[in-house]
Design a protein around this motif. Structure first.
Motif, PDB file in Angstrom:
ATOM      1  N   VAL A 277     -13.044   2.345  11.594  1.00  0.00           N
ATOM      2  CA  VAL A 277     -12.029   1.712  11.748  1.00  0.00           C
ATOM      3  C   VAL A 277     -11.029   2.742  12.322  1.00  0.00           C
ATOM      4  CG1 VAL A 277      -9.811   0.455  10.566  1.00  0.00           C
ATOM      5  CG2 VAL A 277     -12.357  -0.003   9.947  1.00  0.00           C
ATOM      6  N   PRO A 278     -10.521   2.767  13.665  1.00  0.00           N
ATOM      7  CA  PRO A 278      -9.728   3.717  14.304  1.00  0.00           C
ATOM      8  C   PRO A 278      -8.296   3.618  13.687  1.00  0.00           C
ATOM      9  CG  PRO A 278     -10.045   1.907  15.839  1.00  0.00           C
ATOM     10  CD  PRO A 278     -11.034   1.660  14.579  1.00  0.00           C
ATOM     11  N   GLN A 279      -7.950   2.539  12.972  1.00  0.00           N
ATOM     12  CA  GLN A 279      -6.554   2.776  12.636  1.00  0.00           C
ATOM     13  C   GLN A 279      -6.323   3.470  11.402  1.00  0.00           C
ATOM     14  OE1 GLN A 279      -4.980  -0.952  10.722  1.00  0.00           O
ATOM     15  NE2 GLN A 279      -3.109  -0.768  11.664  1.00  0.00           N
ATOM     16  N   LEU A 280      -5.338   4.485  11.445  1.00  0.00           N
ATOM     17  CA  LEU A 280      -5.075   5.528  10.253  1.00  0.00           C
ATOM     18  C   LEU A 280      -5.119   4.619   8.972  1.00  0.00           C
ATOM     19  CD1 LEU A 280      -4.860   8.263   9.090  1.00  0.00           C
ATOM     20  CD2 LEU A 280      -2.291   8.009   9.598  1.00  0.00           C
ATOM     21  N   HIS A 281      -6.092   5.040   8.115  1.00  0.00           N
ATOM     22  CA  HIS A 281      -6.057   4.601   6.720  1.00  0.00           C
ATOM     23  C   HIS A 281      -6.578   5.654   5.789  1.00  0.00           C
ATOM     24  CE1 HIS A 281     -10.054   3.596   8.478  1.00  0.00           C
ATOM     25  NE2 HIS A 281     -10.460   3.463   7.103  1.00  0.00           N
ATOM     26  N   ILE A 282      -6.066   5.788   4.544  1.00  0.00           N
ATOM     27  CA  ILE A 282      -6.292   6.831   3.728  1.00  0.00           C
ATOM     28  C   ILE A 282      -6.908   6.168   2.508  1.00  0.00           C
ATOM     29  CG2 ILE A 282      -5.856   9.046   2.642  1.00  0.00           C
ATOM     30  CD1 ILE A 282      -3.364   7.711   5.329  1.00  0.00           C
ATOM     31  N   HIS A 283      -8.229   6.522   2.219  1.00  0.00           N
ATOM     32  CA  HIS A 283      -8.503   6.063   0.902  1.00  0.00           C
ATOM     33  C   HIS A 283      -8.425   6.877  -0.103  1.00  0.00           C
ATOM     34  CE1 HIS A 283     -11.795   3.909   3.195  1.00  0.00           C
ATOM     35  NE2 HIS A 283     -11.486   4.670   4.118  1.00  0.00           N
ATOM     36  N   HIS A 284      -8.047   6.303  -1.255  1.00  0.00           N
ATOM     37  CA  HIS A 284      -7.870   7.008  -2.700  1.00  0.00           C
ATOM     38  C   HIS A 284      -8.518   6.259  -3.713  1.00  0.00           C
ATOM     39  CE1 HIS A 284      -4.141   7.795  -0.099  1.00  0.00           C
ATOM     40  NE2 HIS A 284      -3.765   8.725  -1.186  1.00  0.00           N
ATOM     41  N   ILE A 285      -9.505   7.034  -4.132  1.00  0.00           N
ATOM     42  CA  ILE A 285     -10.703   6.245  -5.080  1.00  0.00           C
ATOM     43  C   ILE A 285     -10.435   7.324  -6.473  1.00  0.00           C
ATOM     44  CG2 ILE A 285     -13.134   5.702  -5.134  1.00  0.00           C
ATOM     45  CD1 ILE A 285     -13.180   6.225  -2.246  1.00  0.00           C
TER      46      ILE A 285
ATOM     47  N   LEU B 178     -10.096  12.406  -8.372  1.00  0.00           N
ATOM     48  CA  LEU B 178      -9.629  11.614  -7.211  1.00  0.00           C
ATOM     49  C   LEU B 178     -10.283  12.129  -5.737  1.00  0.00           C
ATOM     50  CD1 LEU B 178      -5.891  11.321  -8.190  1.00  0.00           C
ATOM     51  CD2 LEU B 178      -7.630   9.535  -8.620  1.00  0.00           C
ATOM     52  N   ASN B 179     -10.851  10.826  -5.087  1.00  0.00           N
ATOM     53  CA  ASN B 179     -11.170  11.254  -3.658  1.00  0.00           C
ATOM     54  C   ASN B 179     -10.026  10.606  -2.948  1.00  0.00           C
ATOM     55  OD1 ASN B 179     -14.992  10.629  -4.334  1.00  0.00           O
ATOM     56  ND2 ASN B 179     -13.579  12.190  -4.813  1.00  0.00           N
ATOM     57  N   VAL B 180      -9.558  11.584  -1.979  1.00  0.00           N
ATOM     58  CA  VAL B 180      -8.647  11.191  -1.059  1.00  0.00           C
ATOM     59  C   VAL B 180      -9.129  11.517   0.233  1.00  0.00           C
ATOM     60  CG1 VAL B 180      -6.299  11.596  -0.247  1.00  0.00           C
ATOM     61  CG2 VAL B 180      -6.724  11.380  -2.733  1.00  0.00           C
ATOM     62  N   ALA B 181      -9.395  10.562   1.245  1.00  0.00           N
ATOM     63  CA  ALA B 181      -9.900  10.865   2.526  1.00  0.00           C
ATOM     64  C   ALA B 181      -9.634   9.931   3.720  1.00  0.00           C
ATOM     65  CB  ALA B 181     -11.539  10.889   2.375  1.00  0.00           C
TER      66      ALA B 181
ATOM     67  N   ARG C 187       1.450   0.198   3.936  1.00  0.00           N
ATOM     68  CA  ARG C 187       0.686  -1.145   3.339  1.00  0.00           C
ATOM     69  C   ARG C 187      -0.250  -0.310   2.327  1.00  0.00           C
ATOM     70  NH1 ARG C 187       0.297  -5.902   6.476  1.00  0.00           N
ATOM     71  NH2 ARG C 187       2.537  -5.669   6.106  1.00  0.00           N
ATOM     72  N   VAL C 188      -0.299  -1.065   1.161  1.00  0.00           N
ATOM     73  CA  VAL C 188      -1.293  -0.611   0.100  1.00  0.00           C
ATOM     74  C   VAL C 188      -2.293  -1.819  -0.091  1.00  0.00           C
ATOM     75  CG1 VAL C 188      -1.493   0.116  -2.390  1.00  0.00           C
ATOM     76  CG2 VAL C 188       0.612   0.797  -1.488  1.00  0.00           C
ATOM     77  N   LEU C 189      -3.630  -1.497   0.060  1.00  0.00           N
ATOM     78  CA  LEU C 189      -4.759  -2.217  -0.078  1.00  0.00           C
ATOM     79  C   LEU C 189      -5.414  -1.696  -1.180  1.00  0.00           C
ATOM     80  CD1 LEU C 189      -5.615  -2.254   3.760  1.00  0.00           C
ATOM     81  CD2 LEU C 189      -4.348  -3.998   2.769  1.00  0.00           C
TER      82      LEU C 189
ATOM     83  N   VAL D 182      -2.314   2.545   4.368  1.00  0.00           N
ATOM     84  CA  VAL D 182      -2.235   2.253   5.910  1.00  0.00           C
ATOM     85  C   VAL D 182      -0.802   2.271   6.272  1.00  0.00           C
ATOM     86  CG1 VAL D 182      -2.961   0.697   8.117  1.00  0.00           C
ATOM     87  CG2 VAL D 182      -4.142   0.529   5.749  1.00  0.00           C
ATOM     88  N   PRO D 183      -0.430   3.622   6.917  1.00  0.00           N
ATOM     89  CA  PRO D 183       1.011   3.765   7.442  1.00  0.00           C
ATOM     90  C   PRO D 183       1.309   2.443   8.665  1.00  0.00           C
ATOM     91  CG  PRO D 183      -0.315   5.705   7.710  1.00  0.00           C
ATOM     92  CD  PRO D 183      -1.304   4.737   7.309  1.00  0.00           C
ATOM     93  N   ARG D 184       2.367   1.828   8.452  1.00  0.00           N
ATOM     94  CA  ARG D 184       2.555   0.720   9.446  1.00  0.00           C
ATOM     95  C   ARG D 184       3.301   1.188  10.521  1.00  0.00           C
ATOM     96  NH1 ARG D 184       4.893  -0.562   4.513  1.00  0.00           N
ATOM     97  NH2 ARG D 184       7.028  -0.843   5.539  1.00  0.00           N
ATOM     98  N   ARG D 185       2.446   2.074  11.305  1.00  0.00           N
ATOM     99  CA  ARG D 185       2.804   2.417  12.660  1.00  0.00           C
ATOM    100  C   ARG D 185       1.762   1.990  13.652  1.00  0.00           C
ATOM    101  NH1 ARG D 185       6.972   2.688   9.848  1.00  0.00           N
ATOM    102  NH2 ARG D 185       7.883   4.670   9.517  1.00  0.00           N
ATOM    103  N   GLU D 186       2.216   1.776  14.657  1.00  0.00           N
ATOM    104  CA  GLU D 186       1.336   1.364  16.113  1.00  0.00           C
ATOM    105  C   GLU D 186       0.429   2.670  16.199  1.00  0.00           C
ATOM    106  OE1 GLU D 186       2.535  -1.649  19.219  1.00  0.00           O
ATOM    107  OE2 GLU D 186       4.518  -1.517  17.982  1.00  0.00           O
ATOM    108  N   GLU D 187      -0.765   2.452  16.920  1.00  0.00           N
ATOM    109  CA  GLU D 187      -1.590   3.217  17.719  1.00  0.00           C
ATOM    110  C   GLU D 187      -1.298   4.900  16.786  1.00  0.00           C
ATOM    111  OE1 GLU D 187      -2.677   2.427  20.947  1.00  0.00           O
ATOM    112  OE2 GLU D 187      -1.881   0.529  20.816  1.00  0.00           O
ATOM    113  N   VAL D 188      -1.609   4.610  15.729  1.00  0.00           N
ATOM    114  CA  VAL D 188      -1.734   5.995  14.857  1.00  0.00           C
ATOM    115  C   VAL D 188      -3.143   6.123  14.483  1.00  0.00           C
ATOM    116  CG1 VAL D 188      -0.785   7.377  12.797  1.00  0.00           C
ATOM    117  CG2 VAL D 188       0.706   6.090  14.290  1.00  0.00           C
ATOM    118  N   ARG D 189      -3.960   7.303  14.815  1.00  0.00           N
ATOM    119  CA  ARG D 189      -5.243   7.494  14.261  1.00  0.00           C
ATOM    120  C   ARG D 189      -5.355   8.617  13.326  1.00  0.00           C
ATOM    121  NH1 ARG D 189      -9.340   5.524  18.080  1.00  0.00           N
ATOM    122  NH2 ARG D 189     -10.922   6.824  17.182  1.00  0.00           N
TER     123      ARG D 189
END
Length: 142
Positions: A86-94, A77-80, A22-24, A37-44
């Protein structure tokens, strides 16, 4: 079943869905800031994804980086993936610029978020959807 963490749902606007992520858009007008945000359950962690999903994530991250470079002429670009709050895997692209309010420091915690006005947020989301479409990515508008 995938459920977006409430903090991400509160602080972001949905741009759409790629095959994996999902792109936010972070609702902070100080920076062009996308989150995958990968659309997978329980992924950190990225390493928690299976090998195929890791490869797909890398492809989607590269597309996202290209969108930020092409649309905003980012100087850096900052990618982190922090996940401390927030424990759900989400990767920032700034997209970063020597003129932004936090440069050269990280954006986290330095300045309060400056939310987009409603019209500006809608325009930015539309701009990003069009940019993903130009990149030939399969963005599905949620």
């Amino acid at each position: 079943m995938f459920k977006l963490h409430e903090v991400l749902a509160r602080d972001c606007a949905v741009v759409g869905d790629l095959p994996l992520c999902r792109v936010l858009l972070m609702n902070d007008s100080q920076y062009p800031w996308l989150i995958l945000v990968p659309r997978r359950e329980e992924v950190r962690e990225v390493c928690d994804l299976n090998e195929g999903d890791q490869q797909l994530y890398l492809k989607e991250s590269n597309i996202t980086c290209a969108v930020l470079q092409n649309e905003f002429a980012a100087e850096k670009l900052n990618v982190a993936a922090l996940g401390n709050m927030v424990p759900q895997l989400h990767i920032h692209h700034i997209a970063r610029f020597t003129t932004d309010v936090a440069w050269p420091k990280p954006v986290w915690g330095l300045h309060p978020a400056q939310p987009y006005a409603t019209d500006a947020l809608n325009e930015r989301v539309s701009q990003l959807r069009a940019a993903y479409a130009k990149s030939a990515s399969a963005l599905v508008v949620a």
